[in-house]
Design a protein around this motif. Structure first.
Motif, PDB file in Angstrom:
ATOM      1  N   LYS A  50     -39.032 -24.115  39.925  1.00  0.00           N
ATOM      2  CA  LYS A  50     -38.524 -25.244  39.130  1.00  0.00           C
ATOM      3  C   LYS A  50     -37.507 -26.060  39.927  1.00  0.00           C
ATOM      4  O   LYS A  50     -37.519 -27.295  39.904  1.00  0.00           O
TER       5      LYS A  50
ATOM      6  N   HIS B 149     -53.270 -25.267  27.430  1.00  0.00           N
ATOM      7  CA  HIS B 149     -52.538 -25.782  28.591  1.00  0.00           C
ATOM      8  C   HIS B 149     -52.740 -27.281  28.697  1.00  0.00           C
ATOM      9  O   HIS B 149     -53.869 -27.780  28.587  1.00  0.00           O
TER      10      HIS B 149
ATOM     11  N   LYS C  10     -53.486 -20.909  35.770  1.00  0.00           N
ATOM     12  CA  LYS C  10     -52.858 -22.064  35.119  1.00  0.00           C
ATOM     13  C   LYS C  10     -52.429 -23.106  36.145  1.00  0.00           C
ATOM     14  O   LYS C  10     -52.529 -24.308  35.900  1.00  0.00           O
ATOM     15  N   ASP C  11     -51.923 -22.664  37.301  1.00  0.00           N
ATOM     16  CA  ASP C  11     -51.560 -23.622  38.341  1.00  0.00           C
ATOM     17  C   ASP C  11     -52.796 -24.308  38.894  1.00  0.00           C
ATOM     18  O   ASP C  11     -52.775 -25.502  39.192  1.00  0.00           O
TER      19      ASP C  11
ATOM     20  N   SER D 102     -41.632 -17.293  25.981  1.00  0.00           N
ATOM     21  CA  SER D 102     -42.138 -18.484  26.652  1.00  0.00           C
ATOM     22  C   SER D 102     -41.710 -18.480  28.117  1.00  0.00           C
ATOM     23  O   SER D 102     -40.836 -17.706  28.537  1.00  0.00           O
ATOM     24  N   HIS D 103     -42.314 -19.356  28.881  1.00  0.00           N
ATOM     25  CA  HIS D 103     -41.985 -19.491  30.309  1.00  0.00           C
ATOM     26  C   HIS D 103     -40.488 -19.741  30.499  1.00  0.00           C
ATOM     27  O   HIS D 103     -39.821 -19.073  31.315  1.00  0.00           O
ATOM     28  N   GLN D 104     -39.939 -20.680  29.756  1.00  0.00           N
ATOM     29  CA  GLN D 104     -38.524 -21.012  29.914  1.00  0.00           C
ATOM     30  C   GLN D 104     -37.625 -19.869  29.459  1.00  0.00           C
ATOM     31  O   GLN D 104     -36.595 -19.592  30.089  1.00  0.00           O
TER      32      GLN D 104
ATOM     33  N   ASP E 115     -47.889 -24.609  28.217  1.00  0.00           N
ATOM     34  CA  ASP E 115     -48.708 -23.414  28.036  1.00  0.00           C
ATOM     35  C   ASP E 115     -48.259 -22.787  26.725  1.00  0.00           C
ATOM     36  O   ASP E 115     -47.196 -22.178  26.664  1.00  0.00           O
TER      37      ASP E 115
ATOM     38  N   GLN F 135     -39.906 -17.843  39.758  1.00  0.00           N
ATOM     39  CA  GLN F 135     -40.279 -18.900  38.820  1.00  0.00           C
ATOM     40  C   GLN F 135     -39.169 -19.952  38.703  1.00  0.00           C
ATOM     41  O   GLN F 135     -39.450 -21.151  38.617  1.00  0.00           O
TER      42      GLN F 135
ATOM     43  N   TYR G  44     -41.092 -13.221  37.416  1.00  0.00           N
ATOM     44  CA  TYR G  44     -39.905 -13.594  36.640  1.00  0.00           C
ATOM     45  C   TYR G  44     -38.758 -12.622  36.888  1.00  0.00           C
ATOM     46  O   TYR G  44     -37.638 -12.852  36.419  1.00  0.00           O
TER      47      TYR G  44
ATOM     48  N   GLU H 162     -49.100 -15.755  37.592  1.00  0.00           N
ATOM     49  CA  GLU H 162     -49.270 -15.130  36.276  1.00  0.00           C
ATOM     50  C   GLU H 162     -48.831 -13.671  36.275  1.00  0.00           C
ATOM     51  O   GLU H 162     -48.824 -13.024  35.225  1.00  0.00           O
TER      52      GLU H 162
ATOM     53  N   ARG I 151     -38.275 -16.678  29.615  1.00  0.00           N
ATOM     54  CA  ARG I 151     -38.302 -15.640  30.650  1.00  0.00           C
ATOM     55  C   ARG I 151     -37.351 -15.988  31.785  1.00  0.00           C
ATOM     56  O   ARG I 151     -36.596 -15.136  32.261  1.00  0.00           O
TER      57      ARG I 151
END
Length: 362
Positions: free
Chosen positions: A105, A234, A188-189, A84-86, A298, A101, A162, A157, A88
């Motif tokens: 945040k 999303h 996605k953004d 997942s994003h978090q 996402d 990334q 990352y 993306e 990574r």
């Protein structure tokens, strides 16, 4: 971090690849130690090994991650696809790098603070201009909407975002490489503020929409058929600030996914153990997916079956502002826990609905 024998790492990766082919889904039940090291680049050309434990004194130091070879670097990026994003962000942070990334945040929280501290629109504009200058060359403003105040990771993306920090460098063997990023927002953004123009009759792998309320809140939602045959859902939130919009991390997201083509629903089990990636689990169609205050969601919610080249169905979306006040018991994926649990009732007649027909274009 200790360095394991490269052959062993690549052998493990081969096992993972075979498992993926057999089950037709990503398998992430083990994580490979790739022998990644944190290094400091001095004088632009010299590489000095350092330690993640010394990161507190990084001002003025040019840090980067070093990979034993190009093949290991690519294998590492492949592993990030299953996370997942978090996850990574947390992984590369544990290796010593504050990635682009993660910087985004941090910048988003900082923008919230500016909004809370500003005493007037002119005061906000002054503070905001300093904020934008601080991240110049690292993050990018929205080139499509001047009222969008958030800053974004360019080419977001791209999985290398990352792995690299503000210097955009990675070390392969002893070769220092600068990663070239597209000067554009990720799809996605873009979907945070742009409603997709595709209709159910178009040949596309992405569809979305957005709703703006009278309370200064905006909700965007989309579905995308990914290269790994997963269907990504999303949901994004924005809120009105002094003179524009920013991401809103104080909203709850609910959605129901009803796919009518051959499809396997999934959720991502988070195993015990620091740094362990999520494991994709097959489940019957859930009554609800729910995420607490995510800012944006996402989520790979399943994958198509029987070598099907399309996915069709409907997405229903609610927020904490549109869900009913009474509760019901249902089978729900709630913050990555799947079980029968009590949830706020969601009336489908009041949902933001998206009918979709997506084609696998890869």
């Amino acid at each position: 971090m200790r360095i394991k024998v490269l052959a062993m790492a690549m052998a493990n990766l081969l096992v993972l690849s075979c498992q993926q082919e057999e089950f037709n889904v990503p398998v992430t039940d083990c994580f490979i130690d790739y022998g990644v090291r944190l290094v400091e680049i001095t004088d632009g050309t010299h590489i000095v090994e350092t330690s993640a434990n010394t990161r507190s004194n990084v001002e003025g130091r040019e840090l980067a991650l070093q990979f034993p070879s190009e093949s290991v670097y690519q294998a590492f990026l492949e592993q990030l696809k299953t996370m997942s994003h978090q996850e990574r962000i947390e992984l590369t942070d544990s290796l010593g790098i504050k990635s682009l990334q993660e910087i985004a945040k941090i910048a988003d929280v900082e923008l919230d603070s500016i909004g809370a501290e500003a005493s007037s629109e002119s005061d906000f504009r002054s503070k905001y201009n300093v904020y934008v200058e601080k991240y110049d060359g690292v993050l990018m403003a929205n080139p499509y909407d001047a009222l969008d105040l958030s800053l974004y990771v360019p080419d977001g993306e791209n999985l290398s975002t990352y792995v690299i920090n503000e210097n955009k460098k990675v070390v392969i063997g002893n070769d220092i490489q600068e990663i070239k990023l597209l000067n554009d927002l990720s799809q996605k953004d873009k979907s945070l503020f742009l409603a997709a123009t595709a209709t159910a009759q178009d040949k596309t792998d992405f569809m979305g929409g957005q709703v703006e309320t009278e309370h200064g809140k905006k909700t965007t939602y989309s579905v995308q058929l990914m290269q790994n045959i997963c269907l990504n859902v999303h949901v994004g939130f924005q809120k009105k600030m002094w003179y524009g919009w920013k991401r809103d991390g104080a909203r709850d997201a609910y959605y129901f996914l009803n796919v009518t083509s051959p499809f396997q629903y999934t959720y991502w089990l988070t195993p015990v153990g620091e740094g362990a990636p999520s494991i994709q689990q097959n489940i019957p169609r859930p009554d609800m997916y729910f995420f607490t205050c995510p800012g944006s969601v996402d989520y790979n919610s399943g994958y198509f079956l029987n070598n099907c080249r399309y996915v069709q169905g409907s997405l229903y979306v609610w927020t904490d502002q549109t869900a009913e006040t009474d509760s019901v018991f249902c089978m729900a994926v709630k913050d990555n826990i799947y079980k029968r649990q009590k949830m706020r009732r969601c009336d489908r007649n009041k949902a933001y609905k998206l009918d979709f027909n997506l084609d696998y274009l890869y």
